[in-house]
Scaffold this active site. Structure first.
Site, PDB file in Angstrom:
ATOM      1  N   SER A 186      -4.830 -13.355 -47.652  1.00  9.83           N
ATOM      2  CA  SER A 186      -3.644 -13.269 -46.796  1.00  9.83           C
ATOM      3  C   SER A 186      -3.612 -14.336 -45.704  1.00  9.83           C
ATOM      4  CB  SER A 186      -3.504 -11.859 -46.207  1.00  9.83           C
ATOM      5  OG  SER A 186      -3.346 -10.910 -47.252  1.00  9.83           O
TER       6      SER A 186
ATOM      7  N   GLU B  87     -10.162 -11.343 -58.854  1.00  7.01           N
ATOM      8  CA  GLU B  87      -9.279 -10.801 -59.909  1.00  7.01           C
ATOM      9  C   GLU B  87      -9.902 -11.006 -61.286  1.00  7.01           C
ATOM     10  OE1 GLU B  87      -5.753 -12.871 -58.633  1.00  7.01           O
ATOM     11  OE2 GLU B  87      -5.692 -11.591 -56.843  1.00  7.01           O
TER      12      GLU B  87
ATOM     13  N   GLU C 193     -13.711 -14.393 -49.876  1.00  8.66           N
ATOM     14  CA  GLU C 193     -12.446 -13.660 -49.953  1.00  8.66           C
ATOM     15  C   GLU C 193     -12.729 -12.157 -50.007  1.00  8.66           C
ATOM     16  OE1 GLU C 193      -9.176 -16.402 -51.734  1.00  8.66           O
ATOM     17  OE2 GLU C 193     -10.142 -15.297 -53.341  1.00  8.66           O
TER      18      GLU C 193
ATOM     19  N   GLY D 241      -3.343 -17.765 -51.639  1.00  6.58           N
ATOM     20  CA  GLY D 241      -2.636 -17.272 -52.819  1.00  6.58           C
ATOM     21  C   GLY D 241      -1.134 -17.268 -52.577  1.00  6.58           C
ATOM     22  N   GLY D 242      -0.599 -16.101 -52.250  1.00  6.15           N
ATOM     23  CA  GLY D 242       0.847 -15.915 -52.115  1.00  6.15           C
ATOM     24  C   GLY D 242       1.546 -17.009 -51.308  1.00  6.15           C
TER      25      GLY D 242
ATOM     26  N   HIS E  40     -13.135 -15.743 -59.171  1.00 12.20           N
ATOM     27  CA  HIS E  40     -12.171 -15.071 -58.294  1.00 12.20           C
ATOM     28  C   HIS E  40     -12.284 -13.562 -58.511  1.00 12.20           C
ATOM     29  CE1 HIS E  40      -8.382 -13.686 -56.639  1.00 12.20           C
ATOM     30  NE2 HIS E  40      -8.359 -14.808 -55.941  1.00 12.20           N
TER      31      HIS E  40
ATOM     32  N   GLY F 182      -3.810 -10.528 -51.022  1.00 13.05           N
ATOM     33  CA  GLY F 182      -2.464 -10.096 -51.396  1.00 13.05           C
ATOM     34  C   GLY F 182      -2.005  -8.837 -50.688  1.00 13.05           C
TER      35      GLY F 182
ATOM     36  N   ASN G 184      -3.944 -21.281 -54.675  1.00  7.31           N
ATOM     37  CA  ASN G 184      -4.217 -20.597 -55.947  1.00  7.31           C
ATOM     38  C   ASN G 184      -2.897 -19.981 -56.396  1.00  7.31           C
ATOM     39  OD1 ASN G 184      -5.014 -18.932 -58.013  1.00  7.31           O
ATOM     40  ND2 ASN G 184      -6.223 -17.544 -56.716  1.00  7.31           N
TER      41      ASN G 184
ATOM     42  N   LYS H 128      -2.213 -18.544 -59.112  1.00  8.20           N
ATOM     43  CA  LYS H 128      -2.392 -17.370 -59.984  1.00  8.20           C
ATOM     44  C   LYS H 128      -1.476 -17.480 -61.207  1.00  8.20           C
ATOM     45  CE  LYS H 128      -4.033 -14.826 -56.013  1.00  8.20           C
ATOM     46  NZ  LYS H 128      -4.307 -13.561 -55.390  1.00  8.20           N
TER      47      LYS H 128
END
Ligand code: PGA
Length: 262
Positions: free
Chosen positions: A219, A103, A173, A240-241, A101, A179, A13, A15
């Site tokens: 994470s 967010e 999640e 993600g990251g 998601h 994150g 993802n 983002k």
């Protein structure tokens, strides 16, 4: 070797990162590093503005990476300024779409009801939803994780055909792990995911519970993916990251885990 019970999925993802040009260079970099990956579906979800360029890069590249989007609107077209319809995504070769998601729930007012509309719209257009659920830190500390995810699954994922239910992908999640560098332990994540599988079984029957693919997200990194993938109910990861780094994401795709019998 016996195959995993369900084909694993590792989805990135991205983002709101990467211009179209930067997205293409990340994809090229990643393609060069995926050789030797096992039987795993690799999905990347760039921002809308990069989908077209990434789709062309994927067509000319050799790796079988699939394209995903990060959101969609449930209508096919209409006066919905700023929104993107399922038809606009399938035209670009998009196969997966992240829905609900945390967010989007937190910053853009998405609810289980909009998740449900979007999941139905995705299936109606041949897209596979990666529907996200997960509890906040407050909810976890209050001991209500199971009820929270259960409600999200019951109302966000209701009303599907049996075929759709079988092909669902759900990402668990925990919001406090996204994150932050904090993880659920693999055992805790597996417990919640096993519960989600049971809830889906109660809604759609044992075949759906057997086939639905359940991912962990929050994470996930090269140095912890193997432990998550060792858990029997965890079929993959939403990353993600760490998906923004080609070498790190490639290592996540090449997770090591014991092969389990069907
Ligand atoms: P993270 O994000 O891997 O950076 O924690 C996961 C996600 O939001 O899907």
């Amino acid at each position: 070797m016996l195959p995993r019970m369900r084909t694993a999925i590792i989805a990135g993802n991205w983002k709101m990162y990467k211009t179209a040009a930067a997205a293409v260079s990340l994809i090229k970099d990643l393609e060069g590093k995926l050789e030797g990956a096992g039987d795993v579906e690799v999905v990347v979800c760039p921002p809308f503005t990069a989908l077209s360029s990434v789709a062309s890069a994927l067509r000319s590249g050799g790796a079988s990476i699939k394209l995903g989007a990060q959101n969609l609107h449930w209508e096919t077209e209409g006066a919905f300024t700023g929104e993107i319809s399922p038809l606009m995504l399938t035209e670009l070769g998009v196969r997966y779409v992240i829905i609900g998601h945390s967010e989007r729930r937190q910053h853009f007012g998405e609810t289980d009801e909009t998740v449900n509309l979007k999941v139905a719209a995705a299936f109606a257009h041949g897209l596979l939803p990666i529907a996200c659920v997960g509890e906040s830190l407050e909810q976890r500390e209050a001991g209500s994780t199971s009820q929270v995810v259960e409600r999200q699954v019951l109302s966000g994922l209701g009303g599907l055909t049996p075929e759709a239910a079988n092909s669902l992908v759900v990402a668990y999640e925990p919001i406090w792990a996204i994150g932050t560098g904090r993880n659920a332990t693999p055992e805790d994540a597996n417990d919640v995911i096993r519960h989600i599988r049971a809830v889906i079984g109660s809604m759609y029957g044992p075949e759906a519970a057997r086939q639905v693919r359940l991912l962990y997200g929050g994470s996930v990194k090269p140095d912890n993916v193997d432990a998550f993938m060792e858990e029997p109910d965890i079929d993959g990861a939403l990353v993600g990251g760490a998906s923004l780094d080609a070498a790190g994401f490639a290592r996540i795709v090449k997770f090591q885990s014991p092969v389990r019998p069907a």
